[in-house]
Motif scaffolding. Structure first.
Motif, PDB file in Angstrom:
ATOM      1  N   SER A 179     -80.491  51.633  11.238  1.00 38.76           N
ATOM      2  CA  SER A 179     -79.433  51.478  10.237  1.00 38.76           C
ATOM      3  C   SER A 179     -79.586  52.519   9.133  1.00 38.76           C
ATOM      4  CB  SER A 179     -79.479  50.069   9.624  1.00 38.76           C
ATOM      5  OG  SER A 179     -79.208  49.077  10.598  1.00 38.76           O
ATOM      6  N   ILE A 180     -78.461  52.990   8.624  1.00 39.24           N
ATOM      7  CA  ILE A 180     -78.444  53.888   7.480  1.00 39.24           C
ATOM      8  C   ILE A 180     -77.505  53.314   6.428  1.00 39.24           C
ATOM      9  CG2 ILE A 180     -78.954  55.911   8.880  1.00 39.24           C
ATOM     10  CD1 ILE A 180     -76.019  56.677   8.739  1.00 39.24           C
ATOM     11  N   GLU A 219     -72.845  46.232   8.706  1.00 36.81           N
ATOM     12  CA  GLU A 219     -73.441  44.937   8.390  1.00 36.81           C
ATOM     13  C   GLU A 219     -73.581  44.776   6.885  1.00 36.81           C
ATOM     14  OE1 GLU A 219     -77.081  45.295  10.573  1.00 36.81           O
ATOM     15  OE2 GLU A 219     -76.187  44.612  12.451  1.00 36.81           O
ATOM     16  N   ASP A 220     -73.127  43.618   6.390  1.00 39.59           N
ATOM     17  CA  ASP A 220     -73.266  43.248   4.974  1.00 39.59           C
ATOM     18  C   ASP A 220     -72.654  44.276   4.022  1.00 39.59           C
ATOM     19  OD1 ASP A 220     -74.622  40.981   5.788  1.00 39.59           O
ATOM     20  OD2 ASP A 220     -76.585  41.937   5.630  1.00 39.59           O
ATOM     21  N   MET A 221     -71.721  45.062   4.529  1.00 40.36           N
ATOM     22  CA  MET A 221     -70.994  46.032   3.701  1.00 40.36           C
ATOM     23  C   MET A 221     -71.880  47.097   3.065  1.00 40.36           C
ATOM     24  SD  MET A 221     -67.894  45.280   4.141  1.00 40.36           S
ATOM     25  CE  MET A 221     -67.134  46.304   2.895  1.00 40.36           C
ATOM     26  N   ASN A 222     -73.134  47.207   3.515  1.00 42.19           N
ATOM     27  CA  ASN A 222     -73.995  48.219   2.890  1.00 42.19           C
ATOM     28  C   ASN A 222     -74.807  49.024   3.907  1.00 42.19           C
ATOM     29  OD1 ASN A 222     -75.803  46.022   3.517  1.00 42.19           O
ATOM     30  ND2 ASN A 222     -77.301  47.009   2.173  1.00 42.19           N
ATOM     31  N   ILE A 256     -86.454  63.688  11.159  1.00 41.08           N
ATOM     32  CA  ILE A 256     -85.075  64.124  10.888  1.00 41.08           C
ATOM     33  C   ILE A 256     -84.494  63.373   9.701  1.00 41.08           C
ATOM     34  CG2 ILE A 256     -82.722  64.139  11.837  1.00 41.08           C
ATOM     35  CD1 ILE A 256     -83.995  64.611  14.607  1.00 41.08           C
ATOM     36  N   PHE A 257     -84.725  62.056   9.652  1.00 39.70           N
ATOM     37  CA  PHE A 257     -84.216  61.260   8.531  1.00 39.70           C
ATOM     38  C   PHE A 257     -84.775  61.763   7.198  1.00 39.70           C
ATOM     39  CE2 PHE A 257     -84.127  57.482  11.688  1.00 39.70           C
ATOM     40  CZ  PHE A 257     -82.970  57.979  12.262  1.00 39.70           C
ATOM     41  N   LYS A 258     -86.076  62.083   7.189  1.00 36.51           N
ATOM     42  CA  LYS A 258     -86.698  62.561   5.954  1.00 36.51           C
ATOM     43  C   LYS A 258     -86.162  63.930   5.561  1.00 36.51           C
ATOM     44  CE  LYS A 258     -91.041  59.967   6.280  1.00 36.51           C
ATOM     45  NZ  LYS A 258     -92.525  60.064   6.418  1.00 36.51           N
ATOM     46  N   ASP A 259     -86.004  64.810   6.549  1.00 36.52           N
ATOM     47  CA  ASP A 259     -85.498  66.157   6.261  1.00 36.52           C
ATOM     48  C   ASP A 259     -84.087  66.113   5.675  1.00 36.52           C
ATOM     49  OD1 ASP A 259     -87.846  67.193   7.193  1.00 36.52           O
ATOM     50  OD2 ASP A 259     -87.055  67.823   9.143  1.00 36.52           O
ATOM     51  N   LEU A 260     -83.257  65.194   6.171  1.00 31.84           N
ATOM     52  CA  LEU A 260     -81.865  65.109   5.738  1.00 31.84           C
ATOM     53  C   LEU A 260     -81.662  64.117   4.599  1.00 31.84           C
ATOM     54  CD1 LEU A 260     -80.094  65.145   9.233  1.00 31.84           C
ATOM     55  CD2 LEU A 260     -80.489  67.060   7.689  1.00 31.84           C
ATOM     56  N   ASP A 261     -82.767  63.517   4.142  1.00 38.80           N
ATOM     57  CA  ASP A 261     -82.700  62.530   3.059  1.00 38.80           C
ATOM     58  C   ASP A 261     -81.735  61.392   3.409  1.00 38.80           C
ATOM     59  OD1 ASP A 261     -83.432  61.448   0.611  1.00 38.80           O
ATOM     60  OD2 ASP A 261     -81.818  62.464  -0.485  1.00 38.80           O
ATOM     61  N   ILE A 262     -81.876  60.895   4.636  1.00 38.11           N
ATOM     62  CA  ILE A 262     -81.075  59.753   5.090  1.00 38.11           C
ATOM     63  C   ILE A 262     -81.934  58.502   4.963  1.00 38.11           C
ATOM     64  CG2 ILE A 262     -79.959  58.679   7.082  1.00 38.11           C
ATOM     65  CD1 ILE A 262     -79.233  61.450   8.069  1.00 38.11           C
ATOM     66  N   GLU A 263     -81.382  57.482   4.286  1.00 33.05           N
ATOM     67  CA  GLU A 263     -82.177  56.284   4.041  1.00 33.05           C
ATOM     68  C   GLU A 263     -81.292  55.046   4.077  1.00 33.05           C
ATOM     69  OE1 GLU A 263     -81.934  56.594  -0.843  1.00 33.05           O
ATOM     70  OE2 GLU A 263     -83.845  56.940   0.180  1.00 33.05           O
ATOM     71  N   TYR A 264     -81.939  53.904   4.002  1.00 30.82           N
ATOM     72  CA  TYR A 264     -81.229  52.629   3.912  1.00 30.82           C
ATOM     73  C   TYR A 264     -81.672  51.927   2.640  1.00 30.82           C
ATOM     74  CZ  TYR A 264     -80.637  47.625   4.449  1.00 30.82           C
ATOM     75  OH  TYR A 264     -80.341  46.315   4.212  1.00 30.82           O
ATOM     76  N   ARG A 265     -80.710  51.451   1.842  1.00 28.39           N
ATOM     77  CA  ARG A 265     -81.036  50.772   0.587  1.00 28.39           C
ATOM     78  C   ARG A 265     -80.487  49.357   0.619  1.00 28.39           C
ATOM     79  NH1 ARG A 265     -79.028  55.695  -1.172  1.00 28.39           N
ATOM     80  NH2 ARG A 265     -77.090  54.747  -1.901  1.00 28.39           N
ATOM     81  N   MET A 266     -81.259  48.450   0.038  1.00 28.54           N
ATOM     82  CA  MET A 266     -80.818  47.061  -0.072  1.00 28.54           C
ATOM     83  C   MET A 266     -79.682  46.955  -1.084  1.00 28.54           C
ATOM     84  SD  MET A 266     -82.832  45.241   1.959  1.00 28.54           S
ATOM     85  CE  MET A 266     -82.811  43.561   1.326  1.00 28.54           C
ATOM     86  N   LEU A 267     -78.871  45.908  -0.947  1.00 27.23           N
ATOM     87  CA  LEU A 267     -77.834  45.650  -1.937  1.00 27.23           C
ATOM     88  C   LEU A 267     -78.479  45.301  -3.279  1.00 27.23           C
ATOM     89  CD1 LEU A 267     -75.304  43.487   0.100  1.00 27.23           C
ATOM     90  CD2 LEU A 267     -74.826  45.698  -0.958  1.00 27.23           C
ATOM     91  N   PRO A 268     -77.878  45.715  -4.394  1.00 28.55           N
ATOM     92  CA  PRO A 268     -78.433  45.342  -5.705  1.00 28.55           C
ATOM     93  C   PRO A 268     -78.348  43.829  -5.905  1.00 28.55           C
ATOM     94  CG  PRO A 268     -76.273  46.364  -5.948  1.00 28.55           C
ATOM     95  CD  PRO A 268     -76.670  46.546  -4.520  1.00 28.55           C
TER      96      PRO A 268
END
Length: 293
Positions: A179-180, A219-222, A256-268
């Protein structure tokens, strides 16, 4: 049948070198052109490549094989590797891996025929648990689980259960889900797909080309769920090798994810503090003191 079993148990794989040497009058010792272990299989593959490929070439092409085989035989031989070998040729590594795998399969078959209790030593998938047939009896079958635990099933029960046979399966598919964050730019997602595809296609000895990479769900709009579907150049009989190859791909994807700064963040999460406890200490965290100086 007895003769066939004897050949499988006692015979050794012969190479093109063996046939060539035989035509010269058996000048070398027979053991020099037989494959009895994996190291000899690798050496044989190297000798075959040197003798068949054109000097200086990095691949064996159909025209090279036709110096030794009829056209229909050469086509059958080159198609043993993959669909692209007919046009792109056979690399030295692909030939080595193929010869070693043929040796392993023949050795496994020979060992299984040596003992009737292990006559069907093939990896199966039953009741969602991978097991090996250890012993077959009239009324029961004994399986060996991945952790070496023996499990006995009545044959009357097995007769009603579907059993997936890894040994006879063709090249099998693997799936990787991740997931991203939903705000990830489309350009980054596109570049991520390109780099994953490039890695897979550069590992042609492990994977078939053109993996499927697509968005599965939101999923979960985020978070956006993405799946990678790709085919191994093997079935899952050798489960350890399957997980090694898959692990290398996952490690590359993380890079690849780290190189492209792709991450997943929790909802606030909103927090409402109505009452704070009375401060019982005047001590402060060590980094607070550093900040006040």
């Amino acid at each position: 049948m007895k003769r066939l079993m004897h050949i499988v148990r006692k015979g050794t794989l012969s190479t093109l070198d063996e046939q060539l040497e035989g035509s010269r009058g058996n000048e070398e010792d027979e053991s020099a052109v037989q494959i009895t272990d994996e190291m000899q299989a690798k050496v044989a593959a190297k000798k075959i490549f040197i003798n068949v490929a054109k000097q200086g070439s990095k691949r064996i092409y159909l025209a090279d094989l036709m110096h030794f085989l009829r056209e229909d035989e050469a086509l059958k031989a080159i198609r043993l590797f993959d669909g692209e070998s007919e046009t792109q040729g056979i690399s030295k590594r692909a030939l080595k891996n193929w010869v070693v795998n043929v040796f392993r399969e023949r050795k496994a078959l020979a060992l299984s025929l040596d003992d009737t209790k292990t006559a069907v030593k093939k990896l199966h998938q039953m009741l969602n648990v991978a097991m090996v047939v250890e012993e077959m009896n009239i009324l029961t079958t004994v399986f060996l689980r991945f952790d070496k635990q023996k499990i006995t099933y009545p044959n009357s029960v097995l007769a009603t259960k579907p059993i997936a046979n890894y040994y006879r399966s063709p090249d099998m598919r693997d799936d990787i889900d991740f997931s991203i964050h939903v705000s990830t730019p489309v350009e980054k997602v596109s570049l991520m797909k390109q780099r994953i595809t490039s890695y897979v296609e550069n590992k042609s000895e492990h994977w078939h080309p053109a993996p499927s990479i697509f968005v599965r769900d939101v999923e979960d709009m985020n978070r956006v769920k993405i799946s990678v579907w790709l085919f191994h150049r093997m079935n899952f009989q050798d489960m350890l090798e399957r997980w090694k190859r898959r692990g290398l791909l996952v490690e590359e994807m993380i890079k690849i994810f780290k190189d492209l700064d792709i991450e997943y963040r929790m909802l606030p999460v909103d927090m409402n503090v109505r009452k704070m406890p009375t401060l019982a200490s005047n001590r402060l965290p060590s980094n607070w003191k550093a900040c006040t100086n």
